[in-house]
Design an enzyme around this catalytic site. Structure first.
Site, PDB file in Angstrom:
ATOM      1  N   ASP A 303       0.835  -1.207   0.000  1.00 50.89           N
ATOM      2  CA  ASP A 303       0.000   0.000   0.000  1.00 50.89           C
ATOM      3  C   ASP A 303       0.870   1.257   0.000  1.00 50.89           C
ATOM      4  O   ASP A 303       0.553   2.254   0.648  1.00 50.89           O
ATOM      5  CB  ASP A 303      -0.976   0.022   1.181  1.00 50.89           C
ATOM      6  CG  ASP A 303      -2.129   1.007   0.947  1.00 50.89           C
ATOM      7  OD1 ASP A 303      -2.168   1.642  -0.138  1.00 50.89           O
ATOM      8  OD2 ASP A 303      -2.987   1.142   1.838  1.00 50.89           O
ATOM      9  N   HIS A 307       2.716  10.844  -1.044  1.00 44.60           N
ATOM     10  CA  HIS A 307       1.966  12.097  -0.991  1.00 44.60           C
ATOM     11  C   HIS A 307       2.930  13.272  -0.981  1.00 44.60           C
ATOM     12  O   HIS A 307       3.987  13.215  -0.336  1.00 44.60           O
ATOM     13  CB  HIS A 307       1.085  12.160   0.259  1.00 44.60           C
ATOM     14  CG  HIS A 307      -0.142  11.312   0.165  1.00 44.60           C
ATOM     15  ND1 HIS A 307      -1.107  11.503  -0.806  1.00 44.60           N
ATOM     16  CD2 HIS A 307      -0.557  10.251   0.900  1.00 44.60           C
ATOM     17  CE1 HIS A 307      -2.068  10.603  -0.652  1.00 44.60           C
ATOM     18  NE2 HIS A 307      -1.763   9.828   0.364  1.00 44.60           N
TER      19      HIS A 307
END
Lengths: 429, 306
Positions: A303, A307
């Site tokens: 995962d 960002h």
């Protein structure tokens, strides 16, 4: 194509052997192999594993190239020992058509560092309203087999049922992000003692478990394959164990961060620890490790969620959820599973390469280290410990939850079909 | 004392007692004076950084800083660069560049003051963050209880209402426990957080059972909107089960007091005749708020220039 002679590596932690890699395949394995013209890789004491396969990577391209690109994410993957990664569909535009998945697949080919395997969206625009053209994506050059609205739950039970059924036609699998949306409105962290004290809206374990329970029943009813993304709670492991005992075709992954970090991290209010599903409790970690050890949980999926700085350097509630994972996944598995004696190297190969490759139907990955097999390999030094420095990561983003933490294991070399993508711990391109 | 006041747990018993004693001294020093001003923070700059409308808290802090002779800047999120999308960090760096010695921050996001404290050199005072904490409210409540009842040790405090969304409740539970009081929380189960069992407080659902054993009843504001999210069926039912009216007030011990952090919903969680009764400390709480905030600013900023 360069011929490599890997000297003295220990396949799955066994006895040291030489491995001759030629024309993208393992040509020979034995003692004191020699090959004229071969590039020698001194691998004395290093563990050799089949190249790792990630079922769950966010590469952010197209749409958020400021956070990650297929190329930078591929480099991070190779440095982490991966030879194949599944690129999630929540890009902009969403990977819900053959056109977008082919674009991502082609970018992966051009980067040439790992096999980038696109995941197709289950529903148009990830909106959970109607099925995307799953068959077109399956038939495209990208040969999509894994479908997921990851980031969103396919919460409509009738739609989920149809998706499970439909992908049977091309041996696909639906990878569910299990999160009952009505139970997680505004949710910021695991709901429990710590959320109560910190005043952050809770994300109850039951919101994950309710969907998992529903979906294993649906998968059983229609006889379809179901994969569960990032299971995070002890209750989810129990439901999985029950479903598998009934013969349901269900598989599941756990992330490195859910194996290592707890909701105590939220006490800093530093959104680098904000992730969905959220970090849970010590008891959940213990159940996840036990589930991964006994095979109830099939795979480690990173995962990996890059960002940009401005999406993380903010108030907790405003920050986007997600954390980096590709470059530290193997280290975290060594720390949490191998060093405590819960998984041997064959087990690591199984959970990080063999089974994820089977779930994604990748024929050329997760293969035994044997003559004639594709030369997708990773060589690692399990003993070295190093402190994680986010600035030194290959990812374009810096949101690593492991910053400043000392972890074991160093990937020395990675081979993708015989081509060294990483040598001496450095990416070759 | 720590450099910042971000949550009630930043204060140990000695610190908390020091704040209350200092507030009492300040009140004494100003009593009867014509000019209600001390020169203590002359030359210091205090910024009130308010991302949420809160006239009463902002005015209270502003008055506190001005009475200590500090320079006060009110920085309201509305109509400023913040409404144009400036991040909390950039605002913090701006304030830092302007040389703020203290930043009083109110924010709708839990933990925002903690983030701010990483980015500024001055002291950060949490004036209420999301559903997390409001430590100066707890200090003024403790001050009010001690003033009225003469002690905090062993005082039985019952906090009633929307504990789930209340920063006042969170700060009070921690601070009152630090100061030796016994806290009981009473609310419909929907308005108590999962995990409340780990708090240093008793928990009950029946207000009538707890009232005779309460020296202090603190009523929390309950927003009518909560009923739209099914926390309770109707305002009327809430009021009937958890509202403090005259009949319930009569069940309290003789010297018990009734508190409310304001603003009140008269007729919802508290009846007008209770709010206006002699047991009510609601107006006193407002006055004490200024003294307590003066004490906090003095103790955090009043030392030798750093």
């Amino acid at each position: 194509m360069t011929t490599h002679l890997i000297k003295g590596a220990r396949p799955l932690g066994g006895d040291a052997v030489d491995i001759l890699v030629e024309d993208g395949r393992i040509a020979a394995i034995g003692d004191s192999l020699a090959a004229t013209g071969a590039e020698v890789v001194e691998a004395g004491g290093l563990i050799a594993l089949p190249g790792l396969v990630d079922l769950h990577t966010h590469l952010r391209e197209p749409g958020r190239e400021d956070a990650e690109t297929v190329e930078t994410g591929s480099r991070a993957a190779a440095l982490g020992g991966f030879t194949a990664v599944h690129a999630m569909a929540n890009t902009d535009p969403v990977a819900d058509t053959a056109g977008v998945v082919e674009q991502v697949w082609r970018l992966g080919q051009e980067a040439g560092l790992v096999d980038v395997v696109p995941v197709g969206a289950v529903t148009v625009g990830l909106k959970g309203e109607r099925l995307a053209e799953l068959g077109a994506m399956a038939d495209s050059a990208a040969r999509v087999r894994v479908f997921s609205d990851d980031g969103h739950c396919v919460s409509d039970p009738a739609l989920m049922r149809r998706a499970l059924e439909y992908v049977k036609a091309f041996d696909g699998v639906v990878a569910q992000h299990a999160e009952e949306p009505r139970l997680t409105v505004g949710a910021q962290m695991h709901e429990g003692d710590r959320s109560a004290r910190l005043g952050l809206t809770g994300w109850p374990a039951a919101a994950e478990e309710a969907i998992i329970a529903r979906d294993v029943l649906l998968a059983e009813h229609v006889g379809a394959r179901l994969h569960l993304c990032h299971v995070s709670t002890a209750g989810s492991v129990e439901i999985l164990r029950w479903a598998k005992s009934r013969g349901v075709q269900v598989t599941a992954e756990v992330t490195p961060h859910h194996l290592l970090l707890t909701d105590a991290c939220a006490e800093s209010y530093d959104p680098v620890f904000k992730v969905n599903p959220p970090l849970r409790t010590e008891a959940d970690i213990e159940a996840l490790r036990a589930g991964l050890a006994d095979g109830t949980i099939d795979a480690v999926g990173t995962d990996h969620a890059p960002h940009a700085v401005e999406d993380k350097e903010s108030e907790w509630a405003q920050a986007r959820p997600g954390m980096l994972g590709l470059e530290q996944a193997l280290s975290v598995v060594i720390e949490t599973m191998v060093e405590p004696g819960r998984l041997d190297w064959a087990g690591v190969a199984d959970r990080m390469s063999v089974r994820p490759a089977q779930i994604g139907r990748l024929a050329e990955h997760g293969r035994p280290i044997a003559p004639g097999e594709p030369a997708n390999l990773v060589l690692l030094d399990p003993g070295t410990r190093a402190t994680v420095d986010p600035a030194a990561l290959a990812s374009r983003s810096r949101n690593s939850p492991y910053a400043g933490r000392e972890l074991p294991g160093r990937v020395v070399a990675t081979f993708l079909r015989g081509i060294a993508t990483v040598l001496d711990g450095k990416a070759t391109r | 004392m720590k450099r910042h006041l971000l949550e009630a747990a930043d204060l140990d018993r000695d610190d908390a007692t020091l704040v209350l004693d200092t507030a009492a001294q300040i009140e004494q020093a100003l009593a009867g004076r014509e000019v209600k001003k001390l020169p203590t923070l002359r030359g210091r700059t205090v910024v009130n950084l308010f991302y949420e409308d809160s006239t009463r808290t902002r005015i209270s802090f502003e008055l506190a800083a001005k009475r200590l002779s500090a320079d006060v800047i009110n920085f309201s999120a509305k109509g400023s660069s913040v409404s144009k999308g400036e991040s909390l960090k950039d605002t913090a760096l701006t304030l830092e560049a302007m040389g703020a010695d203290g930043v009083v921050v109110r924010h709708s996001a839990s933990g925002a003051p903690h983030r701010l404290a990483n980015w500024v050199r001055g002291s950060v005072v949490n004036a209420g963050d999301g559903t997390h904490e409001h430590p100066t409210q707890a200090l003024l409540d403790a001050y009010t209880i001690r003033h009225r009842l003469g002690r905090l040790d062993g005082v039985r405090v019952t906090i009633v209402g929307d504990v789930l969304h209340s920063r006042v409740a969170r700060s009070n539970v921690v601070l009152l426990q630090t100061l030796g009081a016994e806290v009981t929380l009473v609310a419909p189960p929907t308005l108590l957080p999962v995990g409340v069992g780990s708090w240093p407080a008793e928990v009950g659902y029946d207000l009538d059972a707890v009232l005779p054993k309460s020296d202090v009843v603190m009523m929390l504001r309950v927003q009518g909107e909560r009923m739209n999210a099914s926390f309770f069926p109707s305002a009327r039912e809430y009021s009937r089960r958890y509202g403090l009216d005259a009949r319930r007030m009569a069940a309290l011990p003789d010297d018990a007091i009734v508190m409310h952090p304001g603003p009140m919903n008269r007729g919802m969680e508290i009846a007008a005749e209770v709010a206006d009764s002699v047991r009510s400390t609601i107006v006193e709480q407002v006055a004490n708020g200024v003294s307590v905030r003066m004490a906090v600013l003095y103790l955090l900023l009043g030392g030798a220039a750093q």
